[in-house]
Scaffold this active site. Structure first.
Site, PDB file in Angstrom:
ATOM      1  N   LYS A  22       0.845  -1.206   0.000  1.00  0.00           N
ATOM      2  CA  LYS A  22       0.000   0.000   0.000  1.00  0.00           C
ATOM      3  C   LYS A  22       0.874   1.248   0.000  1.00  0.00           C
ATOM      4  O   LYS A  22       0.654   2.168  -0.791  1.00  0.00           O
ATOM      5  CB  LYS A  22      -0.889   0.016   1.236  1.00  0.00           C
ATOM      6  CG  LYS A  22      -1.579   1.353   1.492  1.00  0.00           C
ATOM      7  CD  LYS A  22      -2.488   1.355   2.699  1.00  0.00           C
ATOM      8  CE  LYS A  22      -1.787   1.623   3.979  1.00  0.00           C
ATOM      9  NZ  LYS A  22      -1.525   3.041   4.264  1.00  0.00           N
ATOM     10  N   ASN A  23       1.870   1.282   0.875  1.00  0.00           N
ATOM     11  CA  ASN A  23       2.659   2.517   1.044  1.00  0.00           C
ATOM     12  C   ASN A  23       3.712   2.719  -0.026  1.00  0.00           C
ATOM     13  O   ASN A  23       4.456   3.691   0.014  1.00  0.00           O
ATOM     14  CB  ASN A  23       3.265   2.566   2.449  1.00  0.00           C
ATOM     15  CG  ASN A  23       2.177   2.747   3.498  1.00  0.00           C
ATOM     16  OD1 ASN A  23       1.024   3.068   3.168  1.00  0.00           O
ATOM     17  ND2 ASN A  23       2.525   2.515   4.748  1.00  0.00           N
ATOM     18  N   ARG A  93      -5.055  10.583   4.049  1.00  0.00           N
ATOM     19  CA  ARG A  93      -3.991  11.568   4.210  1.00  0.00           C
ATOM     20  C   ARG A  93      -2.972  11.477   3.089  1.00  0.00           C
ATOM     21  O   ARG A  93      -2.391  12.481   2.677  1.00  0.00           O
ATOM     22  CB  ARG A  93      -3.324  11.333   5.565  1.00  0.00           C
ATOM     23  CG  ARG A  93      -2.274  12.323   5.898  1.00  0.00           C
ATOM     24  CD  ARG A  93      -1.619  12.031   7.221  1.00  0.00           C
ATOM     25  NE  ARG A  93      -0.678  13.079   7.538  1.00  0.00           N
ATOM     26  CZ  ARG A  93       0.514  13.175   6.987  1.00  0.00           C
ATOM     27  NH1 ARG A  93       0.881  12.268   6.091  1.00  0.00           N
ATOM     28  NH2 ARG A  93       1.324  14.156   7.299  1.00  0.00           N
ATOM     29  N   CYS A 117      -5.646  12.747  12.089  1.00  0.00           N
ATOM     30  CA  CYS A 117      -6.324  11.463  11.960  1.00  0.00           C
ATOM     31  C   CYS A 117      -6.276  10.815  13.336  1.00  0.00           C
ATOM     32  O   CYS A 117      -5.747  11.380  14.285  1.00  0.00           O
ATOM     33  CB  CYS A 117      -5.671  10.577  10.900  1.00  0.00           C
ATOM     34  SG  CYS A 117      -4.161   9.824  11.449  1.00  0.00           S
ATOM     35  N   ARG A 122      -0.393  14.774  12.551  1.00  0.00           N
ATOM     36  CA  ARG A 122       0.146  14.477  11.219  1.00  0.00           C
ATOM     37  C   ARG A 122       0.207  15.708  10.321  1.00  0.00           C
ATOM     38  O   ARG A 122      -0.416  15.801   9.281  1.00  0.00           O
ATOM     39  CB  ARG A 122      -0.645  13.344  10.585  1.00  0.00           C
ATOM     40  CG  ARG A 122      -0.658  12.130  11.513  1.00  0.00           C
ATOM     41  CD  ARG A 122      -1.167  10.904  10.913  1.00  0.00           C
ATOM     42  NE  ARG A 122      -0.232  10.371   9.922  1.00  0.00           N
ATOM     43  CZ  ARG A 122      -0.553   9.331   9.159  1.00  0.00           C
ATOM     44  NH1 ARG A 122      -1.746   8.795   9.258  1.00  0.00           N
ATOM     45  NH2 ARG A 122       0.306   8.876   8.277  1.00  0.00           N
ATOM     46  N   ASP A 306       4.158   0.810  12.052  1.00  0.00           N
ATOM     47  CA  ASP A 306       2.975   0.136  11.494  1.00  0.00           C
ATOM     48  C   ASP A 306       2.837  -1.304  11.961  1.00  0.00           C
ATOM     49  O   ASP A 306       1.848  -1.957  11.641  1.00  0.00           O
ATOM     50  CB  ASP A 306       3.014   0.175   9.962  1.00  0.00           C
ATOM     51  CG  ASP A 306       2.837   1.590   9.446  1.00  0.00           C
ATOM     52  OD1 ASP A 306       3.099   1.835   8.266  1.00  0.00           O
ATOM     53  OD2 ASP A 306       2.458   2.470  10.251  1.00  0.00           O
ATOM     54  N   ARG A 398      -8.703  -0.641   4.244  1.00  0.00           N
ATOM     55  CA  ARG A 398      -7.855   0.409   3.665  1.00  0.00           C
ATOM     56  C   ARG A 398      -6.453  -0.137   3.391  1.00  0.00           C
ATOM     57  O   ARG A 398      -5.750   0.363   2.519  1.00  0.00           O
ATOM     58  CB  ARG A 398      -7.743   1.596   4.634  1.00  0.00           C
ATOM     59  CG  ARG A 398      -9.031   2.317   4.878  1.00  0.00           C
ATOM     60  CD  ARG A 398      -8.815   3.595   5.642  1.00  0.00           C
ATOM     61  NE  ARG A 398      -7.764   4.417   5.018  1.00  0.00           N
ATOM     62  CZ  ARG A 398      -7.405   5.625   5.483  1.00  0.00           C
ATOM     63  NH1 ARG A 398      -7.995   6.117   6.555  1.00  0.00           N
ATOM     64  NH2 ARG A 398      -6.468   6.330   4.886  1.00  0.00           N
TER      65      ARG A 398
END
Ligand code: EPZ
Length: 417
Positions: A22-23, A93, A117, A122, A306, A398
């Site tokens: 994802k990132n 974000r 968030c 952030r 994470d 997500r």
């Protein structure tokens, strides 16, 4: 539909394939704004955040199609609206990642401030400072960032803090700037390196990606190209913990070899046998209860924030006391109160969670508050005695592709609905 029910007390055993990161895919999709023509991005995970990014790009004028093999064909030749509206940015974000590419290629951008968030304020002040240092005129008003510049100019930029998306935004902007940009104190996460691979394939001139000093020599234009997204090391880490917390064994194909060492070291300290190769990673807990492990999150290559919530769940059933220290975000222990509803013995004091492991968690209805918190509740539910309902489960969609299908393939019994 916004909850899943997990039957506890089963053991995770078997083999799965990891999904794309994802990132990594989010900045890479934003980077397609830097060039006209067709970019083919493969190994794209089917995630809500990816859908959000795609919708954002389409709103700007991108043309995008999916193929049946987890690929996306995206063409940003005709971007007519270099904007990221509040309605989109407030849900994700990472939308801030379009700022650098839009200013670099189109000379203007209107991007909503992300706002805070669940896990913290952030801010994006470092993103903005970097673009200003490259000559962008930036005004922040009415909740939006208005940026404009005829052509960005290379500069030496020292990042006040190590910021992953901040580094990615400045890196993308620098590829089309006039002259040389040096980014000091850059993030060295593997996802930054994957983005740099894609940019280099587009014709960017980048040295030092993966180190804290990245040097970019700006070019006049970039070209569309193809890229296969790297495996998701946080998904891999999460599934390794799923096997460890249930005393099971797992083999995960499409490994992120060498990019999860801090997590692997902690799993070995907890008592797991692990083998990692370029093709797969396997873990065997041999039915043992985990030993407690102290964790301190920090930027790569240290222990990733994470994975912090997942290790709170693992330590919750360990045979002893552990301390988890969260150094990046100011409010990333929201999963603790939910784990305590399942019988966990955890005390949060500032940036630390002190965990007394218990023999057994008890299934209970709990509520997810953010992406990785939801993952930790699923892991706890797998190990708990009885049934656990995780509400507001949309958070998990997500960042994890088909998580209950993958876990059920490994022996779990999870129902959505
Ligand atoms: C990225 O977020 C990841 N998201 C996050 O993953 C991850 O937790 C985080 O990096 C840390 O590894 C994506 O890559 C899309 P930061 P990012 O900027 O870039 C402060 C997940 O679960 N900061 O590295 O937004 C900030 O407040 C998500 O997949 C500023 O002060 O995080 C934080 O304390 C969650 N000013 C620290 O830096 C800025 O301008 C690190 O944040 C930017 C950041």
């Amino acid at each position: 539909m916004n909850k899943i029910t997990i039957k506890g007390g089963l053991t995770i055993n078997g083999e799965i394939f990891s999904s794309g990161a994802k990132n990594a895919v989010l900045p890479i999709l934003a980077a397609t704004l830097l060039a006209p023509g067709d970019c083919k991005i493969t190994n794209v995970p089917h995630l809500h955040d990816v859908t959000t990014m795609n919708q954002l790009l389409i709103q700007m004028g991108a043309r995008l199609t999916y193929d049946q093999h987890k690929g996306i064909l995206i063409n940003c030749s005709d971007i007519t609206k270099p904007e990221a509206p509040y309605e989109t940015v407030k849900t994700m974000r990472a939308s801030i990642l379009v700022l650098g590419p839009l200013v670099a290629r189109f000379g203007q951008a209107k991007v909503s401030l992300p706002g805070g968030c669940a896990i913290g304020a952030r801010p994006v002040d470092i993103h903005i400072a970097g673009l200003k240092a490259m000559g962008a005129h930036i005004e922040v008003r009415d909740g939006y960032i208005y940026a404009s510049c005829d052509r960005l100019k290379g500069n030496r930029i020292v990042m006040d803090k190590v910021t992953v998306t901040g580094t990615e935004n400045i890196l993308m902007a620098a590829t089309l700037a006039q002259g040389e940009t040096v980014i000091e104190n850059a993030a060295i996460e593997p996802e930054v390196v994957d983005l740099a691979r894609f940019l280099t394939a587009m014709g960017a001139k980048i040295e030092g990606a993966g180190t804290s000093k990245i040097t970019v020599t700006g070019v006049d234009t970039l070209k569309a190209t193809a890229h296969q997204v790297m495996p998701d090391r946080i998904e891999i880490g999460t599934f390794l913990v799923a096997a460890a917390i249930t005393g099971g064994a797992i083999k995960i194909h499409n490994n992120c070899h060498g990019e999860l060492d801090a997590v692997i070291d902690k799993l070995k300290e907890a008592g797991a046998d692990i083998e990692s190769t370029p093709d797969y990673i396997s873990l065997d807990m041999q039915g043992k209860r985990p030993r407690p492990v102290d964790i301190r999150t920090a930027p790569h290559p240290a222990f990733p924030t994470d994975m912090q919530a997942q290790f709170c769940a693992l330590n919750a059933i360990a045979d002893g006391t552990s301390i988890i220290t969260e150094t990046l975000f100011e409010n990333r222990f929201m999963h603790v109160e939910e784990l305590k509803r399942m019988g966990a013995n955890i005390k949060v004091e500032g940036h630390q969670a002190i965990i007394q492991g218990v023999q057994q968690l008890s299934g209970a209805p709990v509520t997810a508050t953010d992406l990785r918190a939801s993952a930790s509740l699923v892991l706890a539910g797998l190990a708990a005695n009885g049934s656990t309902e995780v509400h507001d489960i949309h958070y998990i969609d997500r960042g994890y592709e088909a998580i209950e299908e993958k876990l059920n393939q490994l022996g779990a019994q999870i129902l959505r609905g």
